[in-house]
Design a protein around this motif. Sequence first.
Motif, short mmCIF file in Angstrom:
data_model
loop_
_atom_site.label_atom_id
_atom_site.label_comp_id
_atom_site.label_asym_id
_atom_site.label_seq_id
_atom_site.Cartn_x
_atom_site.Cartn_y
_atom_site.Cartn_z
N ALA A 72 -5.25 4.72 -12.41
CA ALA A 72 -5.29 3.46 -11.66
C ALA A 72 -6.73 3.01 -11.57
O ALA A 72 -7.61 3.81 -11.22
CB ALA A 72 -4.69 3.64 -10.27
N VAL A 73 -6.97 1.75 -11.89
CA VAL A 73 -8.31 1.17 -11.84
C VAL A 73 -8.25 -0.07 -10.94
O VAL A 73 -7.39 -0.94 -11.11
CB VAL A 73 -8.82 0.79 -13.24
CG1 VAL A 73 -10.20 0.14 -13.14
CG2 VAL A 73 -8.87 2.02 -14.14
N ASP A 74 -9.17 -0.12 -9.99
CA ASP A 74 -9.28 -1.28 -9.10
C ASP A 74 -10.72 -1.77 -9.16
O ASP A 74 -11.64 -1.04 -8.80
CB ASP A 74 -8.90 -0.89 -7.67
CG ASP A 74 -8.92 -2.09 -6.74
OD1 ASP A 74 -9.19 -3.22 -7.20
OD2 ASP A 74 -8.66 -1.91 -5.53
N ALA A 75 -10.88 -3.03 -9.62
CA ALA A 75 -12.24 -3.56 -9.78
C ALA A 75 -12.32 -4.93 -9.14
O ALA A 75 -11.41 -5.76 -9.29
CB ALA A 75 -12.61 -3.65 -11.26
N VAL A 76 -13.45 -5.18 -8.42
CA VAL A 76 -13.74 -6.49 -7.82
C VAL A 76 -15.14 -6.87 -8.24
O VAL A 76 -16.07 -6.07 -8.08
CB VAL A 76 -13.62 -6.45 -6.29
CG1 VAL A 76 -13.90 -7.83 -5.72
CG2 VAL A 76 -12.27 -5.95 -5.86
#
Length: 996
Positions: free
Chosen positions: A728-732
């Motif tokens: 899982a990758v979460d990028a902002v």
Amino acid sequence: MAVFTGLATAIGGLLGGTFLSGGLGAILLKAAVGIGLNLIAKAIAGKPEKPQFSINGQLQSGGDVARSIILGHTVTAGSLVYANTWGDGGKTPNEYFTQVIAISDIPINGIIQLWVNGEPVTISGTLDPDDKGFQIPEYRKGSDNHLWIRFHDGTQSAADSLLVNRVSSSSHPWQSSRIGYGVAYAVVTAEVDPEFFTGFPQFKFEVQGARLYDPSRDSSVGGAGAQRWDNPATWGGDGDDLPAVQIYNLLRGFNYGSQWFYGLQGVSAARLPPADWIAQINKCRALIAGPVGPEPQYYTGGEIHVGAQIADAIEALLTGCQGKLSEIGGVYKIHVGEPDAAVFAFTDSDILSTEEQDFTPFFGLADTINGVNATYPEPAEGWNTKTAPAIHNAAFEALDGNRRLMADIQLDMVYRSSQVQRLMKSALAEARRARRHTLVLGPAAWVLEPGDVIIWNSERNGYVDKLFRVDGVSDRANLDVMLDITEVDPSDYDWDQEHDYTPPVFGPVGPVRPQPQPIVDWAAEPAVILDNNGSPRRPAILLSWDGDQADVIGVEFEVRNAATLETQYQSRMDQPSVGFIKISHGLLPNNIYGVRGRYIPGTPRTTLWSGWLNVTTPNILLGADDIYLPGMVDEVLQNLQQHLEWIAESTNYARDELDRLNLLAAQTGARSASESKELRESIGNVTASYKKDVLVVVTATKAAVIRVEDLEAVINDPVTGLAATASAVDAVATTVNDPGTGVVATANRVIALTATVGNFSASGLFRSTVEATQAGALATIGLSVAATGPGATSQAALFLSALTGGLSEIGMVADRIYMVNGANKRRPFVFTGGVLYLDDVRATSLSALSATLGAVDISSAIIGSLIVGTSNLGIDSVTSTGSAGPAAPPFSLTADMPSPNRSLLQFKYSVSVSNPGSSGVTRSATFSVVNNTTGATVYSKSFSVNSGNSLNIDETEFFFGQNAAGVNSFTATFQLSGSMNTTGLTGSLIALWWKR
């Protein structure tokens, strides 16, 4: 030779005029009697005219307008008291113009006729709901009124409510104290409309004047009636129009309440002997032949301004009845029309020969007339002054040396052409009687008064029972009486309506308006609208007309459905000289429409609609080009491909963006700050890791921030050799940059989920990108799921995008798209394989290139063209039906189906149910139909009823029976979920099926 006589001097304590009495010598007596005897003679001699009492046809205004009274039937423009514009009606500021016009300064009977801009109009009995007054139908356009009138007869006791409540303004107030006691006035309101009014409207009021006291209608003074002098409430009647009654009231004076207004003051009833006045009033009332039957002999009417001398006003009224007024010792008597019966007779022997005598046998040329011209106000010509047909007498002209000697007179108070001609005839006849004597009789003549008629038999003069009128009386001290007498003959007043009356020729009244203009060469024919390739695409109608018309600025047209007569379309064309227009708005193919048109004038005037012309539109149906707009498919597919590529980048976006910002931080002059955190644990082939990176970078032209979190779990199975990974990758990330061409602000959010086991992989992606520049903005959100394996990849995606100045879009990618409405999952909305499945559709307009319909309930259909490729409905293969009911369910029917086709069922049912349960308990009633052969429930519908409530159910439903081959049995049932009361339970079931 008295013709039209009246008062020559102002009325005061002694009345001087036509008839005189007193101690005068013969010469003086004769001279005095000549004063004011003959208006015609005065006209011939060029003597100064007295004030005229002609019609007031122009609205008076200003602070010095004299007060006035209205006598009898007449017309007046009145005087302007107040004017103001007001209201907006939701459309035009100051939409209404209201005028307050005073008609009379004492109360009157009422308005008989209203004249507007020279034309008579109708005062309807319909009051305006907004209190503007009575409507004027001639100034109504469709349902809109444009002119109203309110009237107060002078007896009002409160101010006009419209003026106080709506018309009054701060700059032009009308207070509630402005009642206008005793003043008869009209309130006229006009609404702006250039077709009706090109300026301020002009009004004339045809009225019946003041209520007068008529002694002939007073039984207490010898008349017959209930009128009494001391009770004005009893006044009024046919005497209001009689000149003798009008003069009587002038002599006794007009009062409002206790205040004197006009006329003599302090004259008692005894000074106007009732018997004499009643006799003369009845002579005015006596009937004589007229143009449309018997009519009263003398009527007069007019407006008298209080500035006029009373003597002049009375003389104007006397002129209208061939009247004469005498004053004897303060007693006033009137004589009208033909001579009365003789009251005295004498012969030559009765004349005192020792006294002076004077005889005038004929007139001088200056006093001789043999023809009469007269003018009078003519109601048939808008009460304008009209010249009556002149009277000439050839015999008189011959006697006068073949000279035509005309007299011109004005009859301002006479408005009937028949009366005018009678006055002219009798005046001319009487004016030819020149014999006039001045003589002295003995005391037996002491009883004579001016106005009396006497008989003279004279051998010397050849008189046999000749009638003379006493014009003057002078009493001598020795009781002798000097008389001035003039010959008279009652035959001068004879009238033969058939031969003596000349019908006037009336001219038109009112402004000359152009006739309503019809539209010329109006035509309508079928037409088509072509596309750029010259292909017919829409049905149309070609309208045409004659465009070479003056003062026409446009053409208005209307289209209606020829069957229902409903208006479909209204519009206008503002280039009328083109002569045609093609219309297609809202037109259906192969349909009959009615069309009509009319010119739009450049100036305010009326134009006429044409008749309705029916035209059938061409049968131009929708084609493939109508389903998709040109280029739409290519554009949609291109956008979809771009969105798919954009969201596919989400997998690598986080690390690629982090690497890019690290390079930016390494540039000369850049400043940056970072934070990293990593967690990792392993046991053999099993690994779990977490990593977080935060980087902040600024340069002289750019600022950027990124946060990336990466989670991963891995198992490598040494037995099977399979690798299993979940990540899982979460990028902002946010960036603001000024590259020299304008500031650009961008923000991204990416969430990427991936699960892989061997050759099978699943992914879920979410990405949102927003970007703004000085020229515009773009926002995109994407959702994507995919599942891959050895075969084809399965993918579904949803995209939302918005672009300033462009289209906003929602795009979906899936093998099947569906929507389910709550608990009703029986027939969902489904789109799959390019086909849309719907259970129930409500559409105002439905266009289809082709359609396959299972079962259709059509109550009415019009089919222009029907093409059937294959049909199972031959002569011997029609449908069969079965039915059950009406009855209370349960009941059953059977359908003998030769093949497992679907049967169409109609279930009609009704019932009234009530729920007597305790509070909060909801119960239901359910109708169902079951195919007993297959066991399937083919229809079911429930109705909920709350406690204490009732429900009336009345339904008709259509559905398919889902038959098996052969005989199928259907049962209709009705069930309650608890104890409920029912009434009127009934139902019926009908099945329809095909034989093959």
